[in-house]
Design a protein around this motif. Sequence first.
Motif, PDB file in Angstrom:
ATOM      1  N   LEU A 292       5.720  -1.815  -6.171  1.00  0.00           N
ATOM      2  CA  LEU A 292       4.467  -1.270  -5.654  1.00  0.00           C
ATOM      3  C   LEU A 292       4.016  -0.134  -6.557  1.00  0.00           C
ATOM      4  O   LEU A 292       4.792   0.782  -6.860  1.00  0.00           O
ATOM      5  N   HIS A 294       1.038   2.800  -6.806  1.00  0.00           N
ATOM      6  CA  HIS A 294       0.024   3.521  -6.044  1.00  0.00           C
ATOM      7  C   HIS A 294      -0.614   4.585  -6.921  1.00  0.00           C
ATOM      8  O   HIS A 294       0.035   5.162  -7.811  1.00  0.00           O
ATOM      9  N   GLU A 299      -3.221   1.588  -3.182  1.00  0.00           N
ATOM     10  CA  GLU A 299      -2.342   0.641  -3.864  1.00  0.00           C
ATOM     11  C   GLU A 299      -3.130  -0.075  -4.940  1.00  0.00           C
ATOM     12  O   GLU A 299      -4.145  -0.722  -4.677  1.00  0.00           O
ATOM     13  N   ARG A 302       0.877  -4.774  -7.111  1.00  0.00           N
ATOM     14  CA  ARG A 302       2.000  -5.265  -6.304  1.00  0.00           C
ATOM     15  C   ARG A 302       2.523  -6.544  -6.959  1.00  0.00           C
ATOM     16  O   ARG A 302       1.745  -7.453  -7.280  1.00  0.00           O
TER      17      ARG A 302
END
Length: 853
Positions: A292, A294, A299, A302
């Motif tokens: 992930l 960010h 976000e 992924r």
Amino acid sequence: MTDRPNASITPRLKQRLLFSRAATRVAMIAERFWPLVLPLVLIAGLFVSLSWFGVFALLPEGLRVALAAVFALGALAALWPLRFLRLPKAAEIDRRIEAVNRLEHNPLLTLDDRPSGARTPFGEALWREHQKRMAARLGRLDAAVPDARVPERDPWGLRAGVALLLFTSFAFSYGPLGGRLSDPFQPAAAREVIAPRIDAWVTPPPYTGKAPMFLTADANRGVSTFTVPQDSTLSLRVTGGSGEETLSYAPSGRDAQAIEPAKAASGEAGAAPAAGNVRQFAGALTEDGELLLHSGRQEIGRWGFSVTPDKPPVIRFAAEPKRAVNGTLELQYEIEDDYGAASARAGFEQAQAPAPNARPLYDEPEMTLNLPRRGSKANAAKTSKDLTEHVWAGSSIRLTLSATDDADQTAHSEAMTMVMPERSFTNPLARAVIEQRRLLGLDANARQRVLDLIDAVTLRPEDTFDSPTSYLALMSVRSRLRLAGSDDQLRDVVSYMWQVALGIEDGSLSDAEQRLRQAQQALQEALRNGASDEEISKLMQELRQAMNDFLREFAQRNQNRDNAQMPQDGQQMRQSDLDRMLDQIENLARSGNREQAEDLLSQLQDMMNNLQMAQPNQGQQGQQGEFSQQMNKLGEIMRRQQEMMNETFRMDQMQRGDDGQSGDGDRQDQGQQGQNDRNGQPGQGGMTPEELAEALKQLQEGQGQLQRDLQQLGKNLEGMGMQPNEGFGQADRSMGQAGESLGEGEGDRAVGHQGRALEALRQGARDMMQQLQAMMGEDGQQGQGGRQQNADRDPLGRPRATQGPDFGDSVKVPDEIDVQRARRILDEIRKRLGDALSPQVERRYLERLLEAK
């Protein structure tokens, strides 16, 4: 007189009055407030418009602060008129309603008013009648509408210009050059944030041989889960952005774990000029999970991963350990691993524990095992090593194999109990020295006993020793053993006793044999460790010299043996066969096929082991000898065809302008070659185009002569009652096609036809042998006048070169076409490495391909 409620105000009228007064109150407040707050609104609209147009982002830092301060002071000044704001009173609200509805005689005031002076019944009645008439006039009331009289205060209509500017700037703010409301309050460095560029890739461990996987490539944007090997390295780089990006990895069923950035650099190579922030992350993938990325709370990336675990290796015996004819230990085994084992070894342990007070001078033997070729479907391997010199030779041992992969996972095989191979000594004195040597090596405390045994052997030297040299050598052993004061000196004595025993048994042959084994071992280690071509050439020269010395002394020893004969139809291998085999090993090593060169060297070692069991032979007789002569001619034709194919390949490379070199200068060399050709000067290989054409013409003539010799051989076989099969016909046609291709200057096609002719000759030779066996009745008669099991093998264990052709089923040497393909692939890899524009990740992968074992 008490006050009575005004009966003329009905509930409905009361509601209308309440609504009208409230609405009028709001309108009066608005029209009094709006002119006072209008300057502040105009200043705020102008401030927002300039922000959305990006004016503040373009200004220098000092001017930006100054302009923001001007707007702040203007806003404070615009708040000053608000101190004059007054809320409307009830009487003012009523007057405004009466004025809006054009009501005369103040009816709203009448409803709430009362007469002055003394109150009389008549006066009260008259007043109520008056109120009733006024209330009747209030049948419908309209609330007041705000009237701020702004046009009187702004005759130029500046407010419209600010409104238009605000609307336009709002649309402009969504463009690539639009500004933000926060620009006036942020420094210039904080405002230069662009959309981040994300580069993410996974590098599998080098031992897997897999290429890096780019997660952000266009082809992988739709992939939700990536399958990667265990312990792969994850790399992610964020260029630009806010500089606050965070990366975390969430294993399946567990909370996410943060991955700290490796470094925060500025202006790295490859970054955009406007992007000064570069954040790099790196981590190892050991289990399934999600990655992930960010930026703050948002976000921006992924990726899912399915990690393939690295399975531990499996090693097992493929056959019982055995002793070779020369005493070496031969191990055949199988190793299975998903990516190939990194190392393997054989572990030795004495089957019987030594005495409690024993002091051995040597540890267990060490034996490194050969590994199967990486990427090959075959998992079988074989290793042979001479351990006859170790003091454990002849003892009962337990043998266990172990294999370790690149992930440091180790597996063990079952234990095998066997007697460790030892060298056979026929001389009684040599056997006595070896027994004393083993006794001393296994227990240093037996030193005095060994001295006593040596004294016993040397008690009557005239009856024990054939030569003074052996007696003096054994007395030297006694002196060294008596003077030894440490374990190291005792080990030197043990080693010296081995040399003495070999000298008594074999004379000078032992030295030649030892040099040969050392040369073979050195070459094998060099091939395994990726040595340079110069080192390979040097070791090959040493191996040739050691082999010539060994064969010469071996032949001299066999001449002195009495009644030493081979089977009736056995023959010795020619020196030219060994030379061709050594040349093939060197060519394979130089072309990059070092695994095949190592396999061929291992087969050569087996042949040299078989050589010690060979004896001189007698010639052949009868019809079988006549057929053997014809098969020898066929073998000579196949040899000439092989040499002609090699020469054709070399000429084709010279004709193409490729002398085997590669690198960055290929294009320049080719350009120079073309220029030389046009000028009639020598090109690649020192030959002009005319000389190349003449050489190809000679090859064509040689190919034609070889085809005629094959046709004559077929006629000879027919005269002997043999029927040449389709293989000879196919070989004849392929030879003719090869001659035509050589005449047209197409060397590449000629090599292909020559290779097919060679394979057809091998097939024809096999069929001829089967016909001969049928005619001679050899099937099932090996025990009655037939040939022995190994009668068709030469002293090196190969089909006899003087007895016919090599069918290609004993020594697996790659064809020239395979070598050519391997060389082209190797040259292409080197060319890509020489390209300075190749990505760094691709260069590292190509370097691993060149270094792969």
